[in-house]
Design a protein around this motif. Structure first.
Motif, PDB file in Angstrom:
ATOM      1  N   THR A  55       0.836  -1.200   0.000  1.00 20.00           N
ATOM      2  CA  THR A  55       0.000   0.000   0.000  1.00 20.00           C
ATOM      3  C   THR A  55       0.869   1.248   0.000  1.00 20.00           C
ATOM      4  O   THR A  55       0.824   2.048  -0.929  1.00 20.00           O
ATOM      5  CB  THR A  55      -0.939   0.010   1.219  1.00 20.00           C
ATOM      6  OG1 THR A  55      -1.727  -1.178   1.210  1.00 20.00           O
ATOM      7  CG2 THR A  55      -1.847   1.225   1.174  1.00 20.00           C
ATOM      8  N   SER A 273      -1.413   6.759  -9.635  1.00 18.18           N
ATOM      9  CA  SER A 273      -2.606   6.842  -8.790  1.00 18.18           C
ATOM     10  C   SER A 273      -3.451   5.582  -8.879  1.00 18.18           C
ATOM     11  O   SER A 273      -4.146   5.230  -7.922  1.00 18.18           O
ATOM     12  CB  SER A 273      -3.460   8.053  -9.177  1.00 18.18           C
ATOM     13  OG  SER A 273      -2.777   9.254  -8.934  1.00 18.18           O
ATOM     14  N   GLY A 277       0.618   4.789  -5.861  1.00 18.54           N
ATOM     15  CA  GLY A 277       0.531   5.552  -4.627  1.00 18.54           C
ATOM     16  C   GLY A 277       1.655   6.514  -4.369  1.00 18.54           C
ATOM     17  O   GLY A 277       1.628   7.230  -3.364  1.00 18.54           O
ATOM     18  N   THR A 295     -10.312   8.408  -6.851  1.00 17.92           N
ATOM     19  CA  THR A 295     -10.961   7.377  -6.045  1.00 17.92           C
ATOM     20  C   THR A 295     -11.454   6.230  -6.917  1.00 17.92           C
ATOM     21  O   THR A 295     -11.278   5.057  -6.584  1.00 17.92           O
ATOM     22  CB  THR A 295     -12.134   7.978  -5.246  1.00 17.92           C
ATOM     23  OG1 THR A 295     -11.652   9.022  -4.395  1.00 17.92           O
ATOM     24  CG2 THR A 295     -12.814   6.914  -4.400  1.00 17.92           C
ATOM     25  N   MET A 298      -8.454   4.200  -8.204  1.00 19.07           N
ATOM     26  CA  MET A 298      -7.898   3.358  -7.148  1.00 19.07           C
ATOM     27  C   MET A 298      -8.793   2.166  -6.880  1.00 19.07           C
ATOM     28  O   MET A 298      -8.308   1.049  -6.668  1.00 19.07           O
ATOM     29  CB  MET A 298      -7.710   4.182  -5.865  1.00 19.07           C
ATOM     30  CG  MET A 298      -6.608   5.220  -5.946  1.00 19.07           C
ATOM     31  SD  MET A 298      -6.220   5.951  -4.324  1.00 19.07           S
ATOM     32  CE  MET A 298      -7.801   6.699  -3.885  1.00 19.07           C
ATOM     33  N   SER A 384      -8.106   4.184  -0.784  1.00 20.74           N
ATOM     34  CA  SER A 384      -6.666   4.007  -0.952  1.00 20.74           C
ATOM     35  C   SER A 384      -6.160   2.829  -0.138  1.00 20.74           C
ATOM     36  O   SER A 384      -5.325   2.049  -0.606  1.00 20.74           O
ATOM     37  CB  SER A 384      -5.933   5.287  -0.548  1.00 20.74           C
ATOM     38  OG  SER A 384      -4.543   5.143  -0.676  1.00 20.74           O
ATOM     39  N   THR A 389      -3.417   1.169  -2.594  1.00 15.86           N
ATOM     40  CA  THR A 389      -2.763   2.145  -3.470  1.00 15.86           C
ATOM     41  C   THR A 389      -1.730   2.958  -2.711  1.00 15.86           C
ATOM     42  O   THR A 389      -0.569   3.031  -3.091  1.00 15.86           O
ATOM     43  CB  THR A 389      -3.799   3.082  -4.102  1.00 15.86           C
ATOM     44  OG1 THR A 389      -4.731   2.301  -4.850  1.00 15.86           O
ATOM     45  CG2 THR A 389      -3.122   4.073  -5.038  1.00 15.86           C
ATOM     46  N   SER A 392      -2.632   9.509  -0.138  1.00 12.25           N
ATOM     47  CA  SER A 392      -3.282  10.037   1.048  1.00 12.25           C
ATOM     48  C   SER A 392      -3.696  11.479   0.821  1.00 12.25           C
ATOM     49  O   SER A 392      -2.978  12.248   0.173  1.00 12.25           O
ATOM     50  CB  SER A 392      -2.343   9.959   2.259  1.00 12.25           C
ATOM     51  OG  SER A 392      -2.932  10.553   3.397  1.00 12.25           O
TER      52      SER A 392
END
Length: 444
Positions: A55, A273, A277, A295, A298, A384, A389, A392
């Motif tokens: 992640t 993305s 990440g 969003t 992801m 996320s 992913t 943040s």
């Protein structure tokens, strides 16, 4: 208990739990932090889970908190998580004994979703070779750029290049820089190789190998390969254009860049993305219109049997073909002159709806335990974590312990959940000797 542990699908989540436990223990050693003090248990647990699940979410400043041994542990955990613990174990067995038993082959199938037992040895060799070549090439390019273009000492340039190459290919978001790759967003020799490596790692080994083998005849690709390759290209292309349109004049992201720099930054950010990440454009400076775009990307994630998370590109586009067939009144769902099995359609629907439910419940819980996080930020952070992913919106580091535990659980579920669920459904198909009378309830 022996019957329970013998099933490969059940072993996958247990193996990841074991790796997280070992990683947590290692990161709690005093030598792993810059201050040479034992890291808090929750910080070590969160970081180990984030690394194993590839992640990249961080609750502390990664280069400022973890020492060089700690960063090495994070790198190793990321590599293990990206390849899959069971795939790595099978590679070791293959190297040492030159043979794989049927039981070990079934263990690897649960992680790679490769059900062709006869081709497993070649598959594992191709996986190892692909990872080695891709990460070596990325490391060489980035190292040379940092050494020659930024006057880094060779050792520091090699460490930074290797660290970020492993993170990018395994679609993880850890970085040696406090703000990710923001300072390299206009440098194609740094950001572009990492973005392309993230795309390759996120395609999935089955699709990648078949596309490379049959690159002259894409019409002969399997349905899963077609959906993965062309679907990923469509997502990157549409995401790039949409992101560029939204952020073109945003002075907090790419608004003040030259045209070529805007194109580069937008492409690399969208490529990373979806699954990677690593931050190339300031996430906290994005316009609100960009959050739904990122969003969604992801949540979809990368290809099956890849280092990426999400519900997978194949699942998303298979649902699109199901909807299209239903709208047209077609009796079958077809992709490229191939009829898609009903079982595959049901699996796609099941995985997608369960994932939506997990994200919805997670978002509600995160808002409840904080009372301060806006809805779009909470949804972004939960997605996320679940999609592994690592991007943040600036929320993770400010969360209370309950919020960090929630993200930890979601990262674990996101890494093993869709995989385990899909395998369990595929391996537990029942055949009845009878069928009930059919009835058509009102829908819609």
């Amino acid at each position: 208990m022996r019957r329970f542990l013998r099933h490969p699908v059940r072993l996958v989540p247990l193996a990841f739990l074991l790796a997280i436990g070992i990683g947590t223990g290692l990161l709690m050693l005093p030598s792993m932090t810059v201050r040479h003090e034992a890291a808090p248990t929750l910080t070590a647990l969160f970081t180990a889970t984030s690394a194993i699940s590839v992640t990249g979410l961080a609750v502390v400043d990664t280069p400022g908190f973890w020492s060089t041994p700690g960063l090495i542990v994070i790198t190793v955990l990321t590599q293990i998580g990206g390849l899959g613990i069971l795939t790595g174990a099978a590679l070791v067995i293959l190297t040492v004994s030159r043979r794989l038993g049927l039981h070990n082959r079934m263990l690897v199938q649960a992680e790679t979703l490769e059900y062709g037992i006869g081709n497993l040895r070649r598959l594992l060799l191709h996986i190892g070779g692909t990872v080695l070549v891709c990460e070596t090439v990325m490391t060489a390019i980035v190292t040379a750029r940092l050494w020659l273009g930024y006057d880094y000492p060779l050792g520091r340039a090699l460490w930074s290049g290797g660290f970020h190459a492993i993170q990018a290919f395994n679609n993880s978001g850890f970085s040696l820089y406090p703000h990710g790759l923001l300072s390299f967003s206009r440098d194609p020799w740094v950001s572009l190789p990492l973005a392309l490596g993230s795309i390759i790692g996120g395609l999935g080994f089955p699709a990648l190998f078949e596309a490379a083998r049959e690159w002259r005849r894409p019409t002969r690709w399997a349905v899963a390969t077609k959906l993965t390759i062309w679907g990923s290209a469509a997502l990157v292309g549409l995401g790039f254009l949409t992101f560029l349109l939204i952020e073109w004049g945003n002075a907090r992201t790419i608004g003040q860049y030259a045209v070529t720099d805007k194109l580069l930054a937008a492409f690399t950010q969208i490529a990373l993305s979806r699954t990677g990440g690593i931050e190339v454009v300031s996430t906290t400076g994005l316009r609100e219109e960009s959050y739904p775009l990122l969003t969604g990307l992801m949540f979809i994630g990368g290809g099956s049997a890849s280092t990426a998370g999400g519900i997978k590109v194949t699942t998303f586009f298979l649902l699109a073909f199901v909807i299209w067939a239903e709208i047209r009144g077609e009796p079958d769902v077809t992709v490229g002159h191939r009829r898609v099995a009903t079982a595959s359609q049901r699996q796609a629907v099941t995985v997608s709806l369960l994932s939506v439910a997990i994200v919805a419940v997670g978002t509600s819980l995160l808002i409840a335990v904080t009372n301060k996080v806006p809805f779009h930020s909470a949804l972004f952070e939960i997605t996320s974590a679940f999609s592994t992913t690592g991007l943040s919106a600036g929320v993770t580091s400010a969360l209370p312990d309950s919020g960090l535990l929630l993200l930890t659980v979601l990262m674990y579920i996101g890494r093993v959940g869709p995989l385990t669920l899909g395998s369990a459904i595929a391996l537990n198909t029942r055949h009845r000797l009878y069928r009930y009378p059919e009835e058509q309830p009102i829908v819609g």
